[in-house]
Write a protein that holds these residues in place. Sequence first.
Motif, PDB file in Angstrom:
ATOM      1  N   GLU A  19      40.815  50.372  -8.960  1.00 42.35           N
ATOM      2  CA  GLU A  19      40.643  51.001 -10.270  1.00 42.35           C
ATOM      3  C   GLU A  19      39.234  50.776 -10.826  1.00 42.35           C
ATOM      4  N   PHE A  20      38.640  49.626 -10.492  1.00 40.07           N
ATOM      5  CA  PHE A  20      37.309  49.286 -11.001  1.00 40.07           C
ATOM      6  C   PHE A  20      36.238  49.237  -9.918  1.00 40.07           C
ATOM      7  N   SER A  21      36.593  49.618  -8.682  1.00 39.15           N
ATOM      8  CA  SER A  21      35.610  49.527  -7.599  1.00 39.15           C
ATOM      9  C   SER A  21      35.461  50.802  -6.777  1.00 39.15           C
ATOM     10  N   ALA A  22      36.212  51.834  -7.092  1.00 45.63           N
ATOM     11  CA  ALA A  22      36.081  53.095  -6.360  1.00 45.63           C
ATOM     12  C   ALA A  22      34.729  53.727  -6.675  1.00 45.63           C
ATOM     13  N   LEU A  23      34.068  54.238  -5.670  1.00 38.14           N
ATOM     14  CA  LEU A  23      32.727  54.801  -5.843  1.00 38.14           C
ATOM     15  C   LEU A  23      32.709  55.902  -6.901  1.00 38.14           C
ATOM     16  N   ARG A  27      30.002  52.930 -12.139  1.00 37.01           N
ATOM     17  CA  ARG A  27      28.644  53.139 -12.668  1.00 37.01           C
ATOM     18  C   ARG A  27      27.615  52.425 -11.790  1.00 37.01           C
ATOM     19  N   VAL A  28      28.030  51.327 -11.134  1.00 37.59           N
ATOM     20  CA  VAL A  28      27.138  50.475 -10.351  1.00 37.59           C
ATOM     21  C   VAL A  28      27.497  50.569  -8.873  1.00 37.59           C
ATOM     22  N   ALA A  29      26.469  50.595  -8.010  1.00 35.99           N
ATOM     23  CA  ALA A  29      26.673  50.559  -6.564  1.00 35.99           C
ATOM     24  C   ALA A  29      25.903  49.365  -5.997  1.00 35.99           C
ATOM     25  N   VAL A  30      26.624  48.438  -5.395  1.00 38.58           N
ATOM     26  CA  VAL A  30      26.029  47.237  -4.810  1.00 38.58           C
ATOM     27  C   VAL A  30      25.767  47.502  -3.331  1.00 38.58           C
ATOM     28  N   LEU A  31      24.524  47.291  -2.913  1.00 34.15           N
ATOM     29  CA  LEU A  31      24.122  47.514  -1.525  1.00 34.15           C
ATOM     30  C   LEU A  31      23.764  46.185  -0.862  1.00 34.15           C
ATOM     31  N   PRO A  32      24.606  45.676   0.045  1.00 30.36           N
ATOM     32  CA  PRO A  32      24.251  44.460   0.785  1.00 30.36           C
ATOM     33  C   PRO A  32      23.229  44.801   1.885  1.00 30.36           C
ATOM     34  N   VAL A  33      22.143  44.040   1.937  1.00 23.35           N
ATOM     35  CA  VAL A  33      21.098  44.265   2.938  1.00 23.35           C
ATOM     36  C   VAL A  33      20.846  42.948   3.679  1.00 23.35           C
ATOM     37  N   ILE A  74      32.196  48.745 -10.439  1.00 20.88           N
ATOM     38  CA  ILE A  74      31.201  48.166  -9.540  1.00 20.88           C
ATOM     39  C   ILE A  74      31.695  48.421  -8.120  1.00 20.88           C
ATOM     40  N   HIS A  75      31.031  49.317  -7.431  1.00 18.72           N
ATOM     41  CA  HIS A  75      31.414  49.654  -6.057  1.00 18.72           C
ATOM     42  C   HIS A  75      30.514  48.902  -5.079  1.00 18.72           C
ATOM     43  N   THR A  76      31.116  48.331  -4.048  1.00 19.91           N
ATOM     44  CA  THR A  76      30.342  47.655  -3.006  1.00 19.91           C
ATOM     45  C   THR A  76      30.253  48.570  -1.800  1.00 19.91           C
ATOM     46  N   LEU A  77      29.039  48.964  -1.463  1.00 18.71           N
ATOM     47  CA  LEU A  77      28.804  49.819  -0.295  1.00 18.71           C
ATOM     48  C   LEU A  77      28.858  48.985   0.982  1.00 18.71           C
ATOM     49  N   PRO A  78      29.021  49.624   2.133  1.00 21.29           N
ATOM     50  CA  PRO A  78      28.929  48.884   3.394  1.00 21.29           C
ATOM     51  C   PRO A  78      27.518  48.314   3.560  1.00 21.29           C
ATOM     52  N   TRP A 100      19.929  57.814  -2.061  1.00 17.65           N
ATOM     53  CA  TRP A 100      21.313  58.292  -2.084  1.00 17.65           C
ATOM     54  C   TRP A 100      22.057  57.750  -3.304  1.00 17.65           C
ATOM     55  N   ILE A 101      21.906  56.457  -3.567  1.00 13.63           N
ATOM     56  CA  ILE A 101      22.584  55.823  -4.703  1.00 13.63           C
ATOM     57  C   ILE A 101      22.126  56.451  -6.021  1.00 13.63           C
ATOM     58  N   LEU A 102      20.830  56.599  -6.175  1.00 10.71           N
ATOM     59  CA  LEU A 102      20.295  57.173  -7.413  1.00 10.71           C
ATOM     60  C   LEU A 102      20.688  58.638  -7.563  1.00 10.71           C
TER      61      LEU A 102
END
Length: 153
Positions: A19-23, A27-33, A74-78, A100-102
């Motif tokens: 409910e709070f993490s679906a892309l 509003r926010v997308a977290v990108l692990p690098v 807050i969505h966490t991307l792969p 892509w995120i922007l």
Amino acid sequence: MSPTPTWGLPYNFAGLEPEFSALEKSRVAVLPVPYDFSTSYQGGTRWGPQAILTASRHMEIWDEELGATYRAGIHTLPELEPTALGPGEMAKRVEEAFDWILEAGKLPVMLGGEHSITAGAVRAAKKRFSRLSVLRTPTCATPTSNRRTRTPA
């Protein structure tokens, strides 16, 4: 048969439910690098994003002043797959991901450990925000950061 049960928190930033993490809703997308190809002292910064994600599942997500900020989504991307072609190529991958995120209208948050990946994020943001300003603060102690300067007598 009943739906697949869940036995723990989702493995994403803050352990948020869909409910709070679906892309689509976030509003926010977290990108692990996970990158540490050009670290100067000791490798291991590639483990930083996973360590941050793991720790975030145990933090308090209620803010005393702002309330339930996580409700903005807050969505966490792969993880962004690292390349061994060097920091320049990795920065290009980060730039493409940030583009892509922007473009998706999300606020990008990058989790990484090596400073070289920042260039790609800044380039992507600069394309959209002409008056962008970057303030960089050191996040770790260096051998020279604790030295005192002695003035000769």
